[in-house]
Design a protein around this motif. Structure first.
Motif, PDB file in Angstrom:
ATOM      1  N   PHE A 156       0.858  -1.188   0.000  1.00  0.00           N
ATOM      2  CA  PHE A 156       0.000   0.000   0.000  1.00  0.00           C
ATOM      3  C   PHE A 156       0.892   1.236   0.000  1.00  0.00           C
ATOM      4  N   GLU A 157       1.413   1.535  -1.175  1.00  0.00           N
ATOM      5  CA  GLU A 157       2.380   2.625  -1.352  1.00  0.00           C
ATOM      6  C   GLU A 157       1.702   3.989  -1.399  1.00  0.00           C
ATOM      7  N   PRO A 158       2.293   4.992  -0.821  1.00  0.00           N
ATOM      8  CA  PRO A 158       3.547   4.972  -0.071  1.00  0.00           C
ATOM      9  C   PRO A 158       3.354   4.793   1.436  1.00  0.00           C
ATOM     10  N   PHE A 159       2.151   4.383   1.856  1.00  0.00           N
ATOM     11  CA  PHE A 159       1.831   4.425   3.279  1.00  0.00           C
ATOM     12  C   PHE A 159       1.897   3.087   4.010  1.00  0.00           C
ATOM     13  N   GLY A 160       2.004   1.965   3.306  1.00  0.00           N
ATOM     14  CA  GLY A 160       1.994   0.661   3.952  1.00  0.00           C
ATOM     15  C   GLY A 160       3.133   0.468   4.949  1.00  0.00           C
ATOM     16  N   MET A 161       2.783   0.227   6.194  1.00  0.00           N
ATOM     17  CA  MET A 161       3.788   0.036   7.250  1.00  0.00           C
ATOM     18  C   MET A 161       4.222  -1.411   7.410  1.00  0.00           C
ATOM     19  N   ALA A 162       3.462  -2.346   6.863  1.00  0.00           N
ATOM     20  CA  ALA A 162       3.775  -3.764   7.044  1.00  0.00           C
ATOM     21  C   ALA A 162       5.165  -4.101   6.523  1.00  0.00           C
ATOM     22  N   ARG A 163       5.638  -3.380   5.537  1.00  0.00           N
ATOM     23  CA  ARG A 163       6.973  -3.652   4.977  1.00  0.00           C
ATOM     24  C   ARG A 163       8.076  -3.398   5.986  1.00  0.00           C
ATOM     25  N   TYR A 164       7.787  -2.647   7.043  1.00  0.00           N
ATOM     26  CA  TYR A 164       8.792  -2.350   8.070  1.00  0.00           C
ATOM     27  C   TYR A 164       8.769  -3.351   9.230  1.00  0.00           C
ATOM     28  N   ASP A 165       7.789  -4.271   9.216  1.00  0.00           N
ATOM     29  CA  ASP A 165       7.679  -5.311  10.248  1.00  0.00           C
ATOM     30  C   ASP A 165       7.669  -4.714  11.665  1.00  0.00           C
ATOM     31  N   LEU A 166       6.825  -3.714  11.874  1.00  0.00           N
ATOM     32  CA  LEU A 166       6.711  -3.046  13.174  1.00  0.00           C
ATOM     33  C   LEU A 166       5.654  -3.680  14.072  1.00  0.00           C
ATOM     34  N   GLY A 167       4.923  -4.633  13.547  1.00  0.00           N
ATOM     35  CA  GLY A 167       3.855  -5.245  14.317  1.00  0.00           C
ATOM     36  C   GLY A 167       2.563  -4.475  14.121  1.00  0.00           C
ATOM     37  N   THR A 168       1.517  -5.016  14.702  1.00  0.00           N
ATOM     38  CA  THR A 168       0.193  -4.414  14.531  1.00  0.00           C
ATOM     39  C   THR A 168      -0.496  -4.179  15.865  1.00  0.00           C
ATOM     40  N   THR A 169       0.285  -3.988  16.894  1.00  0.00           N
ATOM     41  CA  THR A 169      -0.293  -3.772  18.213  1.00  0.00           C
ATOM     42  C   THR A 169      -0.941  -2.397  18.305  1.00  0.00           C
ATOM     43  N   PHE A 170      -1.706  -2.198  19.347  1.00  0.00           N
ATOM     44  CA  PHE A 170      -2.265  -0.883  19.650  1.00  0.00           C
ATOM     45  C   PHE A 170      -1.969  -0.570  21.106  1.00  0.00           C
ATOM     46  N   GLU A 171      -1.496   0.631  21.355  1.00  0.00           N
ATOM     47  CA  GLU A 171      -1.244   1.109  22.713  1.00  0.00           C
ATOM     48  C   GLU A 171      -2.046   2.376  22.937  1.00  0.00           C
ATOM     49  N   PRO A 172      -2.815   2.423  24.029  1.00  0.00           N
ATOM     50  CA  PRO A 172      -3.574   3.641  24.321  1.00  0.00           C
ATOM     51  C   PRO A 172      -2.639   4.836  24.452  1.00  0.00           C
ATOM     52  N   GLY A 173      -3.159   6.011  24.144  1.00  0.00           N
ATOM     53  CA  GLY A 173      -2.352   7.219  24.145  1.00  0.00           C
ATOM     54  C   GLY A 173      -1.812   7.643  25.486  1.00  0.00           C
ATOM     55  N   SER A 174      -2.545   7.421  26.523  1.00  0.00           N
ATOM     56  CA  SER A 174      -2.079   7.838  27.843  1.00  0.00           C
ATOM     57  C   SER A 174      -2.332   6.722  28.830  1.00  0.00           C
ATOM     58  N   GLY A 175      -1.696   6.826  29.969  1.00  0.00           N
ATOM     59  CA  GLY A 175      -1.919   5.850  31.022  1.00  0.00           C
ATOM     60  C   GLY A 175      -3.174   6.137  31.802  1.00  0.00           C
TER      61      GLY A 175
END
Length: 184
Positions: A156-175
């Motif tokens: 999904f060029e130029p925005f596809g992040m999967a090519r960087y193998d960063l994972g697909t987790t989600f972390e809430p913005g604040s604690g």
């Protein structure tokens, strides 16, 4: 369908946030995309794959959708720099008008917006720009489909992040909890 795919991709347990959409949409002067509202209720605001910042609901202003829109609008309307807009050739959406509303960005300065026209409620093309590539790209797809493709589709060029193998987790913005439930 696409919201469900994002949930499955991330393994996230939906928060089920209660949201006063009438107040939010009343301030904006237009309804927001239904799938974005579902993403907002499921995730709140935070970070996908350690790199994609999703604006939703958050106790801190960094990931809070309305706070960020208000700030962008104030800066865009500030005449100190003349008629220059940070989203040229567009402007930031103001109630009753036509312009961009940001809903996400990345650590690489990619930015994701809707082009909203108060005279055409219900149409929400995604406009995105990558500062590496330059220029605006238009996507006539839902917010959740665009988000899924960015996270899962390496092509999904130029925005596809999967090519960087960063994972697909989600972390809430604040604690801080936004609904009284503690964050894990």
């Amino acid at each position: 369908m696409w919201v469900r795919r994002v949930i499955e991709l991330t393994g996230w347990e939906p928060l089920g946030l209660s949201v006063d959409w009438a107040a939010i949409e009343g301030e904006l002067g237009v309804p927001l995309p239904a799938d974005y509202k579902e993403l907002y209720e499921v995730f709140g605001g935070g970070v996908f794959g350690d790199s994609l910042y999703f604006l939703g609901r958050d106790e801190s202003p960094a990931f809070d959708f309305l706070t960020q829109w208000r700030l962008s609008l104030a800066v865009d309307r500030d005449g100190k720099y003349g008629d220059v807009s940070a989203v040229e050739p567009y402007t930031v959406y103001a109630p009753g008008g036509r312009g961009l509303v940001e809903w996400g960005s990345t650590e690489w300065a990619d930015e994701y917006f809707w082009l909203i026209d108060a005279e055409r409620p219900g149409e929400y093309p995604v406009l995105a720009r990558s500062h590496d590539v330059g220029g605006w790209q238009r996507y006539d797809m839902s917010t959740s489909e665009f988000l899924y493709r960015v996270l899962a589709d390496a092509d999904f060029e130029p925005f596809g992040m999967a090519r960087y193998d960063l994972g697909t987790t989600f972390e809430p913005g604040s604690g801080d909890p936004v609904d009284g439930r503690p964050r894990l």
